[in-house]
Scaffold this motif. Structure first.
Motif, mmCIF file in Angstrom:
data_model
loop_
_atom_site.group_PDB
_atom_site.id
_atom_site.type_symbol
_atom_site.label_atom_id
_atom_site.label_comp_id
_atom_site.label_asym_id
_atom_site.label_seq_id
_atom_site.Cartn_x
_atom_site.Cartn_y
_atom_site.Cartn_z
ATOM 1 N N THR A 1 42.718 76.073 39.312
ATOM 2 C CA THR A 1 42.821 76.922 38.135
ATOM 3 C C THR A 1 43.949 76.426 37.241
ATOM 4 N N ALA A 2 44.232 77.168 36.162
ATOM 5 C CA ALA A 2 45.331 76.825 35.252
ATOM 6 C C ALA A 2 45.812 78.089 34.565
ATOM 7 N N SER A 3 47.112 78.118 34.258
ATOM 8 C CA SER A 3 47.752 79.338 33.736
ATOM 9 C C SER A 3 47.745 79.409 32.215
ATOM 10 N N SER B 1 52.565 70.994 31.222
ATOM 11 C CA SER B 1 51.908 72.281 31.405
ATOM 12 C C SER B 1 52.705 73.409 30.768
ATOM 13 N N ASP C 1 47.207 75.483 41.005
ATOM 14 C CA ASP C 1 47.324 75.351 39.553
ATOM 15 C C ASP C 1 47.579 73.865 39.297
ATOM 16 N N SER D 1 50.024 72.561 36.435
ATOM 17 C CA SER D 1 51.427 72.927 36.669
ATOM 18 C C SER D 1 52.029 72.092 37.779
ATOM 19 N N VAL E 1 43.422 82.469 36.250
ATOM 20 C CA VAL E 1 44.127 82.703 37.516
ATOM 21 C C VAL E 1 43.590 83.949 38.199
#
Length: 385
Positions: free
Chosen positions: A11-13, A51, A41, A44, A19
């Protein structure tokens, strides 16, 4: 593939939605007896400075950086097959390789469109069943790649968009977007009205003001609504403590009409006793609203997926989009004075809900992955973990 596979969720923030979907799929794995689950992540962990900067720009896109985000979202489409996309293909490759060697996953689930994952298969020949769980009611091309084994989408509208890019219909399943399970459970509304000290005979406006850039001049807006004695207002300030403090004197002066709350863990409770809410058109928020059937007023959507989500919900009669601050008051008054419109919006948004999305998705992923490993055993020529 063994009966207890190792699952890697990437995933990615960028916003909370990706998330949150990753966490929901993680909990579904655990609930289904799959113990070996890891959330990563990727950006990150692989490029923390890059990021952090891009996440900052993403947040600013809701206020001062809308042109930047418009360029990113729509510009990527234009450079989809050009040299600049090569950079996006490579971001996180080294870290992904390290994670795969360390974790040896049987399945990869993406809740953010990371082309580096399917590109990893193309470059290394290592085939790990890979699945994309899309988190919006629209499609961006960067979700689509020949080495993604299956896509899980919110609506037939999104499925058709993927088919137009050359993906076979059997590789796309309409499941809805995974949401937290409390949004699909029953609740006692009478108890909730008592808990939040609200009058069930009055209509309730919920303003989700904690999210980035949802609404400005919230205090002034609330003051204008106080003239309507049949309307009660809940403002969720989230982690925006300064906003809560700004609203506190007004809430204290009108305790029966205005509630100013901070972060609300059980926000589904508020959804259940809300007649309509003002919010931003994030895919998860809209999915949660559709589960309970909460009509939405979407204020000034940011160019990109939020604007595309807003257009879809407005066209289906589930939402009203307001692009100018000075139009909010009149729009709210119009919606709340028209019971037929409110009822229609409620029905239309609830029709978009598909229940038990996370369970449906995981069950299908396990079946698809098992089939891939079974075919691999028969062929015996491809590098699988």
């Amino acid at each position: 593939m063994n009966s207890n596979p190792k699952v890697l969720i990437l995933t990615a923030s960028y916003g909370n939605g990706h998330v949150q979907v990753a966490n929901t799929m993680y909990e579904q794995c655990k609930k289904s007896g799959i113990d070996n689950v890891v959330i990563c992540d990727l950006y990150s962990e692989s490029h923390p400075v890059f990021s952090e900067i891009t996440q900052y720009l993403y947040i600013k896109s809701f206020s001062i950086g809308k042109q930047f985000y418009r360029l990113f979202y729509y510009g990527v489409d234009k450079m989809y097959n050009k040299r600049m996309m090569n950079l996006y293909y490579k971001i996180g490759h080294k870290k992904l390789h390290e994670i795969i060697l360390a974790e040896k996953p049987d399945i990869i689930i993406n809740t953010f469109p990371m082309i580096v994952v399917p590109e990893y298969r193309r470059k290394t020949g290592t085939v790990i069943p890979t699945f994309n769980v899309l988190t919006d009611f629209c499609l961006h091309k960067i979700w689509v790649h020949e080495n993604i084994d299956k896509y899980y989408v919110a609506t037939n509208h999104v499925k058709e968009k993927i088919i137009q890019l050359g993906i076979h219909p059997s590789s796309i399943k309409v499941t809805g977007i995974p949401i937290r399970p409390q949004f699909e459970k029953e609740a006692d509304k009478d108890e909730l009205y008592k808990k939040y000290e609200l009058d069930p005979s009055k209509k309730t406006l919920l303003i989700m003001a904690g999210a980035h850039g949802v609404l400005k001049n919230v205090k002034e807006l609330c003051q204008s609504f106080l003239s309507n004695k049949n309307l009660q207002i809940i403002v969720v300030c989230g982690k925006n403590q300064s906003l809560k403090e700004t609203l506190a004197p007004l809430a204290n002066a009108y305790p029966d009409q205005l509630k100013a709350l901070g972060y609300v863990e059980k926000v589904d409770e508020l959804f259940r006793i809300t007649s309509c809410m003002i919010t931003k058109p994030g895919g998860i928020t809209l999915s949660e609203a559709s589960a309970i059937g909460v009509p939405v007023i979407l204020y000034k959507p940011v160019p990109g997926q939020e604007k595309e989500n807003a257009i879809f919900f407005e066209e289906t009669g589930a939402a009203v989009v307001v692009n100018k601050y000075e139009d909010i008051y009149d729009t709210v008054q119009e919606v709340f004075s028209n019971d037929e419109l409110l009822g229609s919006m409620k029905d239309n948004i609830h029709k978009l809900h598909l229940s038990d999305s996370s369970s449906t998705i995981l069950e299908d992923i396990l079946k698809e992955a098992a089939g891939m490993y079974s075919r691999k055993e028969m062929k015996g020529s491809v590098n699988y973990y």
